[in-house]
Design a protein around this motif. Structure first.
Motif, short mmCIF file in Angstrom:
data_model
loop_
_atom_site.label_atom_id
_atom_site.label_comp_id
_atom_site.label_asym_id
_atom_site.label_seq_id
_atom_site.Cartn_x
_atom_site.Cartn_y
_atom_site.Cartn_z
N LYS A 27 -1.62 -6.00 -0.08
CA LYS A 27 -0.21 -6.05 -0.45
C LYS A 27 -0.04 -5.47 -1.85
O LYS A 27 -0.72 -5.89 -2.79
CB LYS A 27 0.25 -7.51 -0.44
N CYS A 28 0.86 -4.50 -1.95
CA CYS A 28 1.16 -3.91 -3.25
C CYS A 28 1.95 -4.92 -4.08
O CYS A 28 2.92 -5.51 -3.60
CB CYS A 28 1.97 -2.62 -3.06
N GLU A 29 1.54 -5.09 -5.32
CA GLU A 29 2.15 -6.10 -6.17
C GLU A 29 3.58 -5.74 -6.52
O GLU A 29 4.41 -6.59 -6.80
CB GLU A 29 1.31 -6.22 -7.46
N ARG A 30 3.86 -4.45 -6.47
CA ARG A 30 5.19 -4.02 -6.91
C ARG A 30 6.19 -3.95 -5.75
O ARG A 30 7.30 -4.49 -5.85
CB ARG A 30 5.09 -2.65 -7.59
N CYS A 31 5.80 -3.31 -4.66
CA CYS A 31 6.79 -3.12 -3.58
C CYS A 31 6.55 -4.05 -2.38
O CYS A 31 7.33 -4.08 -1.45
CB CYS A 31 6.79 -1.67 -3.11
N TRP A 32 5.43 -4.78 -2.42
CA TRP A 32 5.09 -5.76 -1.39
C TRP A 32 4.74 -5.15 -0.04
O TRP A 32 4.56 -5.85 0.94
CB TRP A 32 6.17 -6.84 -1.22
N ILE B 283 -1.36 -1.74 -7.29
CA ILE B 283 -0.17 -1.21 -6.63
C ILE B 283 -0.50 0.05 -5.82
O ILE B 283 -1.53 0.69 -6.04
CB ILE B 283 0.97 -0.91 -7.64
N CYS B 284 0.41 0.38 -4.91
CA CYS B 284 0.18 1.48 -3.99
C CYS B 284 0.45 2.83 -4.65
O CYS B 284 1.03 2.88 -5.75
CB CYS B 284 1.05 1.32 -2.75
N GLY B 285 0.08 3.86 -3.97
CA GLY B 285 0.21 5.20 -4.53
C GLY B 285 1.65 5.56 -4.84
O GLY B 285 1.95 6.16 -5.86
N ARG B 286 2.57 5.20 -3.92
CA ARG B 286 3.98 5.51 -4.15
C ARG B 286 4.46 4.81 -5.42
O ARG B 286 5.17 5.38 -6.24
CB ARG B 286 4.79 5.02 -2.94
N CYS B 287 4.06 3.58 -5.59
CA CYS B 287 4.48 2.82 -6.77
C CYS B 287 3.85 3.38 -8.05
O CYS B 287 4.48 3.38 -9.11
CB CYS B 287 4.12 1.34 -6.61
N VAL B 288 2.62 3.86 -7.94
CA VAL B 288 1.97 4.45 -9.11
C VAL B 288 2.84 5.60 -9.63
O VAL B 288 3.14 5.69 -10.81
CB VAL B 288 0.55 4.95 -8.76
ZN LIG Z 1 4.10 -0.24 -3.78
#
Ligand SMILES: [Zn+2]
Length: 1003
Positions: A970-975, A990-995
């Motif tokens: 689970k990405c900490e930012r977008c879940w 966090i995931c690549g998109r969020c990075v």
């Molecule tokens: Zn994310």
């Protein structure tokens, strides 16, 4: 170093409050509008635009604004605001009806109280009139404040008042034109008379109520045939002293009935009913040929005179005896029959409603002396006059039977007492006046300034026109008007077709004087030029001058220079019917006020120049203002004053009773608009008005208003959501062109465009309840349960300036702008409040905006694609819900959603997906588009899951959904659950998109 990723999200923010707080916030907005002189500003902005004129029907200037009047004003305001938004110049001049009995009644009462028992008759007319003027103005101010509070925009500082001297003068000028054309005569005719109000009443001042009358069967002895009687039946015994004839129907079969030693002539069809009532057990009947009836003469049952028997079509077979007693001074049919047969129009009743002797018959032929002075006015269902007549009949053995009779009977609208028909000298407008051949009347070209009447073309050409009655001309004119709802045309035609001549004189003080004089012989003088001179005088000094000056003084002021007629010795003390006041607004307002002129049409000599586009009033005005306006304008101006007439029903409570101060179970339903505004705010009241199909009666119930209150909150929340995601959006900078918008945004704009087309059509057809339904439905379904929900992820977690987020903001900006405009005519305050928060607006108030439709059209293929995706969503969501229920996943974002589509079949050259055809229309679509990367991304968003796997498979016959736990973490930012978490050393959680988003956020 742990980053607080929450701060890197684009979370919504706005100062547009969630809580409406209309009751305190609306008055602040009103102040703002006034400070900005919003109405004037809009008029200036629209100068030169196409004109749309809604002409206000004037409410009476007494009391608080009734909830029904509020409904009327709100409906008008919705139209005015809508047409303004659509670019028209829409001046709105509110009016008030200021003269008349209701005010004089109240003022006289107050003066009586203040003067220790003095009767109002003791007061000087001018004193009463000044008190009435002050009274009317007090309520104009009060109502003006209350109308403004409802959000109604208009020229409140310059309304039209029927008490203004300019108005009175124009009213008299219109009247002068009607006098000049020979419409007005003085005659002795039965009119509605209110005994307590001591005045004649107009049709529209009469209301029908249930009434119990004392009906009786009376024997009229036949002259020369002892023990033989004509039997009549009446529900108004007090009219018997005025009886001068009896009517029968020549198509009826009459019989002579022998009961004991007496013979009664009656209609055979009613014999059985009569026998039962009169208790005739044994009787024999012999035919009595109708043609012999006209040769009969009868003895009046208690006056020393005889009468004759006449045939008449109005004798009906449903009640009575088949004979109608005729008193030409007390009924319209009676009057007509009396006139046709040379009978005097005998009405032995005075202004107080008491029996009196007259000059029409020798005294010895009139009623017995003991009857004189008996009052007709009923108290508790009985009157002295009826009792005296019944007593006289009884002692003379002329009364066969007496009983109570329940029926609907005309009552005075003010005093609520039964009216009487009473012949007296009054002024009338002749409805069957012969006016000429053309279906348009002469004087088509009259304008406010011109007093000369242009002859019609045919008159100029010297032809002899065949004469047409004014009634027929009015009926033809009605057909030129558009009536909404369409049954209005029948209602007004019915009213015009059957109406008697218009009794226009009133024996009251608070009104526009009827400027007539009397000569030494008592003959009336009514002359168009004198009326025009009086109009000029009144325009200068006000109409009090008529009451202040003596007849001699007035005569010298208004007598035409070339006058050759008789000299006046007395002035008329009559005032004009108040329906002449309000009915003259075509001349005094539409023609007079420059801003209402359609001069841009360049039709200076045509009715189109001054005719209003719309009149909008309650459905009772077919008898009232619509009709008086039509008749006066047609007679005086040559055309109807309106192009379209809209009507609304009345506010009724749950029992379908007209809203009145009825106390039921101690609960008093508020009648004033203010009571509702104080509780709900004007916008909820306005929304409720819009939600109702006003063409029929409107049921007022707290339950319904509360329900509308819920819709209001849903609308407000939707607007708030949109505004809260536009805080960093500048449409000039950040707007995304149509072809670059994401599919989802294109979809919602396409849907909105369809909604807009429907809403515009509904507004144009004045169907505001359809606007309400369509908009509230769109907000509940397309916006709240789909779009607003689906776009959250991209709005909050994408980089602020990402093309995808900007695309969605572009759509939101258009939606918010469009919704504000769409709602502004109805939610006048809230739409304006929301508008203030819109970035990049070009005008300060939504009411100044120019609403151009968005026409965002998707191709059929694109439309079909979205229909299929949403059908898929509808089928998939329950699967997700099942998995949540069984705890195999927690939130939807933990899910991976796998879809297998069966391999397409090819039939008749068309590829299709077998059972998925139920999903919709595949025209133009390729099956492979369902498994494209773009579709997968959209599905991920509209299902709100972390991963979609879609494939076309040989192994399935129908589609298949499999819900499983998403891979990764689970990405900490977008879940979202993603497999690329941990790949970035700087942001390992966090995931690549969020990075990417976080990087841009930092930059
Ligand atoms: Zn994310």
């Amino acid at each position: 170093m742990a980053t607080d990723y929450k701060n890197t999200l684009n979370l919504p923010r706005t100062d547009f409050p969630m809580k409406a707080d209309l009751v305190s916030r609306e008055p602040e907005r009103l102040k703002k509008w006034e400070a900005a002189e919003l109405y004037d500003k809009i008029q200036r902005q629209r100068a030169g635009a196409d004109k749309f004129v809604l002409h206000d029907g004037p409410p009476f200037a007494n009391g608080d604004v009734h909830i029904g009047t509020a409904l009327n004003k709100i409906l008008k305001d919705i139209i005015v605001k809508y047409k303004t938004l659509r670019g028209f110049s829409v001046p709105y001049v509110p009016g008030w009806d200021c003269h008349g009995l209701p005010i004089e009644f109240k003022v006289s009462q107050e003066m009586r109280k203040g003067s220790a028992g003095g009767s109002p008759a003791n007061f000087d007319a001018v004193i009463i009139r000044k008190a009435c003027d002050a009274y009317a103005r007090k309520y104009i101010d009060l109502q003006r404040t209350q109308f403004k509070r409802l959000g109604v925009l208009g020229d409140w500082e310059n309304p039209y008042l029927t008490l203004n001297k300019e108005y009175e003068a124009d009213e008299l000028r219109l009247f002068a034109d009607i006098v000049a054309r020979g419409f007005v005569y003085r005659g002795k005719k039965p009119v509605y008379w209110s005994i307590p109000c001591r005045t004649a009443l107009a049709e529209a001042e009469v209301e029908y109520q249930d009434h119990v009358s004392q009906s009786c069967f009376v024997k009229f002895p036949v002259v020369g045939q002892p023990k033989t009687f004509i039997v009549i039946w009446t529900t108004t015994p007090w009219t018997l002293p005025a009886n001068l004839a009896v009517a029968y129907n020549k198509d009826f079969q009459y019989v002579s009935v022998k009961v004991g030693d007496e013979n009664y002539i009656v209609f055979r069809g009613l014999l059985a009913a009569m026998a039962a009532k009169c208790g005739w057990a044994n009787y024999t009947e012999t035919p009595f040929p109708a043609e012999k009836l006209s040769k009969l003469e009868y003895q009046h049952p208690f006056c020393h005179r005889t009468g004759r028997v006449f045939a008449a079509d109005f004798v009906t077979s449903d009640t009575g005896t088949g004979f109608v007693h005729i008193a030409p001074g007390h009924g319209q049919d009676d009057y007509n029959l009396g006139r046709a047969n040379g009978l005097p129009i005998y009405s032995p009743v005075d202004d107080d409603g008491k029996f009196a002797l007259t000059n029409d018959l020798p005294v010895e032929q009139q009623m017995p002396a003991e009857m004189v002075g008996k009052s007709i006015l009923e108290k508790h269902g009985k009157s002295d006059a009826n009792e005296a007549v019944l007593h006289e009949l009884r002692v003379r053995h002329a009364l066969l039977h007496q009983e109570n009779y329940h029926h609907s009977y005309p009552h005075c609208w003010r005093s609520k007492t039964p009216i009487i028909f009473r012949a007296m000298d009054q002024w009338f407008i002749k409805i069957d006046h012969k006016v000429g051949q053309a279906s348009r009347l002469p004087g088509e070209c009259v304008s406010a300034s011109s007093q000369e009447i242009a002859p019609t073309a045919s008159a100029r050409a010297g032809e002899t026109p065949a004469l047409l009655s004014f009634r027929a001309a009015a009926l033809a004119e009605i057909d030129r008007v558009k009536w909404i709802p369409d049954w209005g045309v029948n209602r007004i035609k019915g009213a015009v077709r059957t109406r008697p001549d218009w009794c226009i004189s009133r024996q009251r003080t608070w009104g526009v004087p009827l400027p007539a004089f009397y000569d030494a012989k008592g003959e009336a003088i009514l002359d168009a030029q004198i009326v025009r001179n009086a109009a000029d005088l009144i325009e200068k000094h006000g109409s009090n001058i008529w009451f202040e000056k003596t007849a001699g003084e007035l005569w010298s002021l208004v007598k035409p220079a070339n006058w050759t007629g008789a000299e006046a010795v007395a002035k008329s003390n009559d005032t004009l019917d108040v329906w002449i006041d309000s009915g003259s607004s075509s001349r005094a307002v539409l023609m007079r006020r420059q801003e209402l002129s359609h001069s841009a049409l360049h039709t200076p000599n045509s009715a189109l120049d001054w005719q209003a586009d719309v009149y909008l009033e309650g459905s009772d005005q077919h008898r009232g203002w619509f009709q008086s306006s039509l008749l006066l304008s047609l007679a005086g101006n040559g055309a109807a004053p309106f192009k379209t007439v809209l009507t609304h029903g009345f506010m009724v409570d749950a029992d379908r009773e007209k809203i009145s101060k009825s106390k039921q179970g101690g609960y008093e339903k508020p009648q004033t608009a203010e009571a509702y505004v104080k509780k709900y705010g004007a916008d909820v009241l306005r929304l409720w008005v819009a939600s109702q199909d006003y063409r029929s009666d409107i049921v007022v119930s707290e339950e319904r208003i509360n329900k509308v209150g819920e819709t209001y909150r849903a609308i407000r929340n939707a607007l708030r959501y949109q505004l809260s995601n536009l805080y960093d959006f500048d449409p000039a900078e950040n707007s995304v062109p149509d072809d670059k918008l994401t599919g989802l945004d294109r979809w919602i704009l396409g849907e909105f465009s369809k909604l807009e087309a429907e809403v515009l059509a509904a507004y144009d057809q004045y169907e505001f309840h359809v606007v309400y339904q369509k908009v509230s439905q769109f907000i509940a379904v397309e916006l709240s349960s789909v779009y607003h929900d689906v776009i959250k992820d991209r709005l909050y977690t994408d980089a602020a300036n990402s093309p995808r987020r900007r695309s969605t903001q572009t759509a939101l900006h258009r939606l918010a702008t469009g919704l504000c405009q769409m709602l502004a005519p109805i939610l006048a305050f809230t739409a304006d409040e929301a508008w203030e928060f819109l970035p990049g607006k070009n005008v300060n108030s939504v009411h100044e905006a120019n609403w151009k439709s968005q026409t965002f059209v998707l191709s059929e293929t694109e439309n079909n694609f979205w229909k299929i995706l949403f059908a898929l969503r509808t089928n998939a969501l329950p699967e997700l819900e099942k998995s949540r229920q069984s705890k195999s996943i927690g939130k939807a974002l933990e899910a991976k959603f796998s879809i297998k589509f069966p391999k397409p079949k090819v039939e008749r050259g068309m590829e299709h997906l077998g059972s998925y055809l139920i999903l919709g229309d595949w025209t133009g679509l390729e099956v492979n588009s369902l498994v494209s990367a773009e579709t997968i991304q959209i599905l991920q968003e509209i299902l709100n899951v972390s991963k979609i796997e879609a494939a076309i498979s040989d192994s399935v016959k129908a589609w298949e959904f499999i819900v499983s736990k998403a891979d990764g973490q689970k990405c900490e930012r977008c879940w979202h659950w993603e497999t690329d978490i941990g790949q970035n050393a700087e942001h390992p959680t966090i995931c690549g998109r969020c990075v990417e988003a976080v990087k841009q956020f930092k930059a």
